[in-house]
Write a protein that holds these residues in place. Structure first.
Motif, PDB file in Angstrom:
ATOM      1  N   GLN A 184      18.232 -41.402 -15.948  1.00 36.30           N
ATOM      2  CA  GLN A 184      17.619 -42.124 -14.843  1.00 36.30           C
ATOM      3  C   GLN A 184      16.271 -41.502 -14.503  1.00 36.30           C
ATOM      4  OE1 GLN A 184      19.895 -42.283 -11.221  1.00 36.30           O
ATOM      5  NE2 GLN A 184      18.839 -44.076 -10.440  1.00 36.30           N
ATOM      6  N   ASN A 185      15.337 -42.362 -14.139  1.00 40.99           N
ATOM      7  CA  ASN A 185      14.025 -41.948 -13.665  1.00 40.99           C
ATOM      8  C   ASN A 185      13.749 -42.688 -12.366  1.00 40.99           C
ATOM      9  OD1 ASN A 185      13.130 -40.529 -16.290  1.00 40.99           O
ATOM     10  ND2 ASN A 185      13.678 -42.574 -16.985  1.00 40.99           N
ATOM     11  N   ASN A 249       9.563 -30.944 -21.896  1.00 39.24           N
ATOM     12  CA  ASN A 249      10.970 -30.671 -22.191  1.00 39.24           C
ATOM     13  C   ASN A 249      11.803 -30.151 -21.029  1.00 39.24           C
ATOM     14  OD1 ASN A 249      10.638 -31.355 -24.984  1.00 39.24           O
ATOM     15  ND2 ASN A 249       9.656 -29.373 -25.295  1.00 39.24           N
ATOM     16  N   CYS A 250      11.196 -29.910 -19.858  1.00 35.04           N
ATOM     17  CA  CYS A 250      12.000 -29.476 -18.719  1.00 35.04           C
ATOM     18  C   CYS A 250      13.026 -30.566 -18.382  1.00 35.04           C
ATOM     19  CB  CYS A 250      11.118 -29.180 -17.509  1.00 35.04           C
ATOM     20  SG  CYS A 250      10.152 -30.583 -16.900  1.00 35.04           S
ATOM     21  N   ASP A 251      14.112 -30.160 -17.736  1.00 33.41           N
ATOM     22  CA  ASP A 251      15.162 -31.126 -17.407  1.00 33.41           C
ATOM     23  C   ASP A 251      14.634 -32.238 -16.502  1.00 33.41           C
ATOM     24  OD1 ASP A 251      17.156 -29.741 -18.823  1.00 33.41           O
ATOM     25  OD2 ASP A 251      17.434 -28.366 -17.138  1.00 33.41           O
ATOM     26  N   LEU A 252      13.816 -31.849 -15.516  1.00 36.35           N
ATOM     27  CA  LEU A 252      13.240 -32.832 -14.595  1.00 36.35           C
ATOM     28  C   LEU A 252      11.778 -32.506 -14.362  1.00 36.35           C
ATOM     29  CD1 LEU A 252      13.451 -35.209 -12.565  1.00 36.35           C
ATOM     30  CD2 LEU A 252      14.052 -33.509 -10.819  1.00 36.35           C
ATOM     31  N   LEU A 253      10.917 -33.482 -14.589  1.00 37.66           N
ATOM     32  CA  LEU A 253       9.500 -33.369 -14.247  1.00 37.66           C
ATOM     33  C   LEU A 253       9.254 -34.218 -13.014  1.00 37.66           C
ATOM     34  CD1 LEU A 253       6.502 -32.621 -14.797  1.00 37.66           C
ATOM     35  CD2 LEU A 253       6.371 -34.686 -16.217  1.00 37.66           C
ATOM     36  N   ILE A 254       8.660 -33.593 -11.979  1.00 37.21           N
ATOM     37  CA  ILE A 254       8.278 -34.332 -10.778  1.00 37.21           C
ATOM     38  C   ILE A 254       6.759 -34.428 -10.749  1.00 37.21           C
ATOM     39  CG2 ILE A 254       8.274 -34.356  -8.259  1.00 37.21           C
ATOM     40  CD1 ILE A 254      10.911 -32.856  -8.313  1.00 37.21           C
ATOM     41  N   THR A 285      12.343 -38.087 -15.170  1.00 42.27           N
ATOM     42  CA  THR A 285      11.063 -37.898 -14.486  1.00 42.27           C
ATOM     43  C   THR A 285      11.117 -38.613 -13.143  1.00 42.27           C
ATOM     44  OG1 THR A 285       9.930 -37.913 -16.638  1.00 42.27           O
ATOM     45  CG2 THR A 285       8.557 -38.172 -14.664  1.00 42.27           C
ATOM     46  N   ILE A 286      10.502 -37.986 -12.130  1.00 46.61           N
ATOM     47  CA  ILE A 286      10.337 -38.623 -10.827  1.00 46.61           C
ATOM     48  C   ILE A 286       8.842 -38.694 -10.524  1.00 46.61           C
ATOM     49  CG2 ILE A 286      10.737 -38.457  -8.341  1.00 46.61           C
ATOM     50  CD1 ILE A 286      13.349 -37.057  -8.923  1.00 46.61           C
ATOM     51  N   ILE A 287       8.382 -39.860 -10.138  1.00 47.86           N
ATOM     52  CA  ILE A 287       6.974 -40.061  -9.800  1.00 47.86           C
ATOM     53  C   ILE A 287       6.890 -40.581  -8.373  1.00 47.86           C
ATOM     54  CG2 ILE A 287       4.883 -41.393 -10.321  1.00 47.86           C
ATOM     55  CD1 ILE A 287       5.759 -41.457 -13.241  1.00 47.86           C
ATOM     56  N   SER A 288       5.944 -40.056  -7.614  1.00 49.04           N
ATOM     57  CA  SER A 288       5.656 -40.623  -6.296  1.00 49.04           C
ATOM     58  C   SER A 288       4.210 -41.074  -6.267  1.00 49.04           C
ATOM     59  CB  SER A 288       5.917 -39.597  -5.185  1.00 49.04           C
ATOM     60  OG  SER A 288       4.867 -38.653  -5.120  1.00 49.04           O
ATOM     61  N   THR A 289       3.950 -42.153  -5.555  1.00 47.55           N
ATOM     62  CA  THR A 289       2.592 -42.679  -5.490  1.00 47.55           C
ATOM     63  C   THR A 289       2.390 -43.491  -4.217  1.00 47.55           C
ATOM     64  OG1 THR A 289       0.935 -44.034  -6.657  1.00 47.55           O
ATOM     65  CG2 THR A 289       3.224 -44.759  -6.797  1.00 47.55           C
ATOM     66  N   SER A 306       4.178 -51.204 -17.754  1.00 49.35           N
ATOM     67  CA  SER A 306       5.397 -51.733 -18.358  1.00 49.35           C
ATOM     68  C   SER A 306       6.454 -50.647 -18.497  1.00 49.35           C
ATOM     69  CB  SER A 306       5.084 -52.329 -19.733  1.00 49.35           C
ATOM     70  OG  SER A 306       6.271 -52.745 -20.386  1.00 49.35           O
ATOM     71  N   ARG A 307       6.046 -49.455 -18.905  1.00 49.84           N
ATOM     72  CA  ARG A 307       6.990 -48.354 -19.054  1.00 49.84           C
ATOM     73  C   ARG A 307       7.588 -47.948 -17.705  1.00 49.84           C
ATOM     74  NH1 ARG A 307       9.519 -47.596 -23.248  1.00 49.84           N
ATOM     75  NH2 ARG A 307       9.123 -45.490 -24.026  1.00 49.84           N
ATOM     76  N   LEU A 308       6.757 -47.974 -16.673  1.00 52.79           N
ATOM     77  CA  LEU A 308       7.229 -47.600 -15.339  1.00 52.79           C
ATOM     78  C   LEU A 308       8.222 -48.619 -14.798  1.00 52.79           C
ATOM     79  CD1 LEU A 308       3.916 -46.344 -13.649  1.00 52.79           C
ATOM     80  CD2 LEU A 308       5.827 -44.952 -14.457  1.00 52.79           C
ATOM     81  N   THR A 309       7.886 -49.882 -14.914  1.00 52.30           N
ATOM     82  CA  THR A 309       8.738 -50.918 -14.326  1.00 52.30           C
ATOM     83  C   THR A 309      10.023 -51.142 -15.119  1.00 52.30           C
ATOM     84  OG1 THR A 309       7.429 -52.602 -15.505  1.00 52.30           O
ATOM     85  CG2 THR A 309       6.842 -52.136 -13.199  1.00 52.30           C
ATOM     86  N   SER A 310      10.009 -50.789 -16.402  1.00 52.51           N
ATOM     87  CA  SER A 310      11.207 -51.001 -17.217  1.00 52.51           C
ATOM     88  C   SER A 310      12.075 -49.752 -17.323  1.00 52.51           C
ATOM     89  CB  SER A 310      10.821 -51.459 -18.631  1.00 52.51           C
ATOM     90  OG  SER A 310      10.061 -50.458 -19.292  1.00 52.51           O
ATOM     91  N   GLY A 311      11.455 -48.563 -17.180  1.00 49.31           N
ATOM     92  CA  GLY A 311      12.200 -47.328 -17.395  1.00 49.31           C
ATOM     93  C   GLY A 311      12.533 -46.550 -16.142  1.00 49.31           C
TER      94      GLY A 311
END
Length: 338
Positions: A184-185, A249-254, A285-289, A306-311
């Motif tokens: 999950q992202n 490669n980290c488990d979670l990238l913020i 990955t977690i992204i804030s904007t 497209s990658r953001l909205t689908s993944g």
């Protein structure tokens, strides 16, 4: 988050200290048992004799002797364990002591960095950036939903800001609970000051406590690192590969505050590589904007959008500027105390 050679040396030295400490404890335990349990040393000496005899038999190729010596050695081992338990000690009391049994306190499993070494590197990076201090205050236990209004329904979500944040918190907790077992992202978006960064800190704190590797970067910080890796000739290839490796490669990238960086063809291409690589390798990955969907599509390429909205699971955080509310509240309290 550059890790220089001297920083690696610092982390390696820490393993040396751990080994010395555990070896000292092990020697103290051996001395304790020799003094408190009559007969244990005799079994130890007998074990050593049998081990030497087994080595000689192996060199001479006498298989019958080897088998008998193995049986004798196992019998002595069982007697030692029984003697320890008879005197109230666990049977593994004199086994070698390791803080990390997986790598035996070397930091490596074969040629691969152990998970404990990966964690130490990330913890070191967090200490350098003071993010750990932030996480002591910004975590789930300190999340206050009363900052979110409950007296109107936000049109795009069909919920009050408070009901909406309850829904988002449920998703965030599930993200943490299922981390490592499901892919999950998350993409938090919404106006400035509504708690998006606070939410990323909550998740970071939770997963760090579960020993996952978490790397937190602002978008400006990420692209600064990637630019230096590409164009700075003073950085060694090891430093460059190490830095990119921990981002990828980290488990979670913020990635916090996407859109605050100066957008150009370089940042757009690098962002796509980071997002795409982590999706392909099933790294969360977690992204804030603060950007809207239209802004994201306009500021970045269609393939990134497209990658953001689908993944990613898209979570719009609504409400009013909490930071402004806190400032006003602090001023009111200060004024009432005059």
């Amino acid at each position: 988050m550059q890790l220089l050679n001297e920083q690696f040396s610092f982390l390696y030295a820490d393993y040396d200290k751990i080994q010395l400490q555990n070896n000292r404890i092990h020697r103290m335990r051996q001395k304790e048992i020799r003094e408190k349990i009559p007969g244990y040393q005799k079994l130890e000496n007998s074990m050593q004799d049998k081990s030497l005899a087994a080595a000689r038999a192996a060199l001479e190729g006498t298989s019958d002797s080897i088998q008998q010596l193995k049986e004798d050695t196992e019998d002595i081992s069982q007697k030692k364990k029984a003697l320890l338990q008879q005197y109230g000690y666990p049977e593994d009391y004199l086994d070698p002591i390791y803080s990390c049994p997986d790598c035996k306190d070397t930091g490596y499993i074969g040629t691969k960095k152990c998970h404990c070494f990966q964690k130490r590197i990330v913890e070191y990076l967090y200490e350098q950036s003071n993010i750990k201090d932030i996480l002591e205050d910004e975590n789930f236990s300190h999340f206050n939903i009363t900052y979110y209004p409950d007296d109107y329904v936000e049109e795009t979500t069909g919920l009050t800001p408070r009901d909406n944040i309850r829904r988002i918190l449920t998703t965030a907790h599930a993200f943490c609970d299922n981390f490592g077992t499901s892919e999950q992202n998350l993409l938090f978006y919404g106006n400035t000051g509504v708690g998006k960064t606070f939410l990323t800190h909550c998740i970071a704190k939770e997963l760090l406590s579960q020993s996952y590797t978490v790397v937190y970067l602002t978008s400006i910080g990420l692209f600064d690192i990637l630019e230096k890796n590409k164009f700075d000739r003073e950085l060694s290839s090891l430093e460059k590969s190490t830095t990119v490796s921990y981002i990828m490669n980290c488990d979670l990238l913020i990635l916090d505050d996407l859109g605050t960086e100066l957008t150009n063809s370089f940042t757009a291409s690098q962002l796509y590589q980071v997002i795409d690589s982590r999706l392909v390798h099933k790294k969360s990955t977690i992204i804030s904007t603060n950007l809207s969907f239209d802004d994201l599509r306009e500021q970045y390429s269609e393939r990134i959008f497209s990658r953001l909205t689908s993944g990613y699971t898209l979570l719009k955080v609504t409400g009013e500027d909490i930071r402004l509310k806190k400032v006003i509240s602090a001023r009111q309290i200060s004024s009432s105390g005059l």
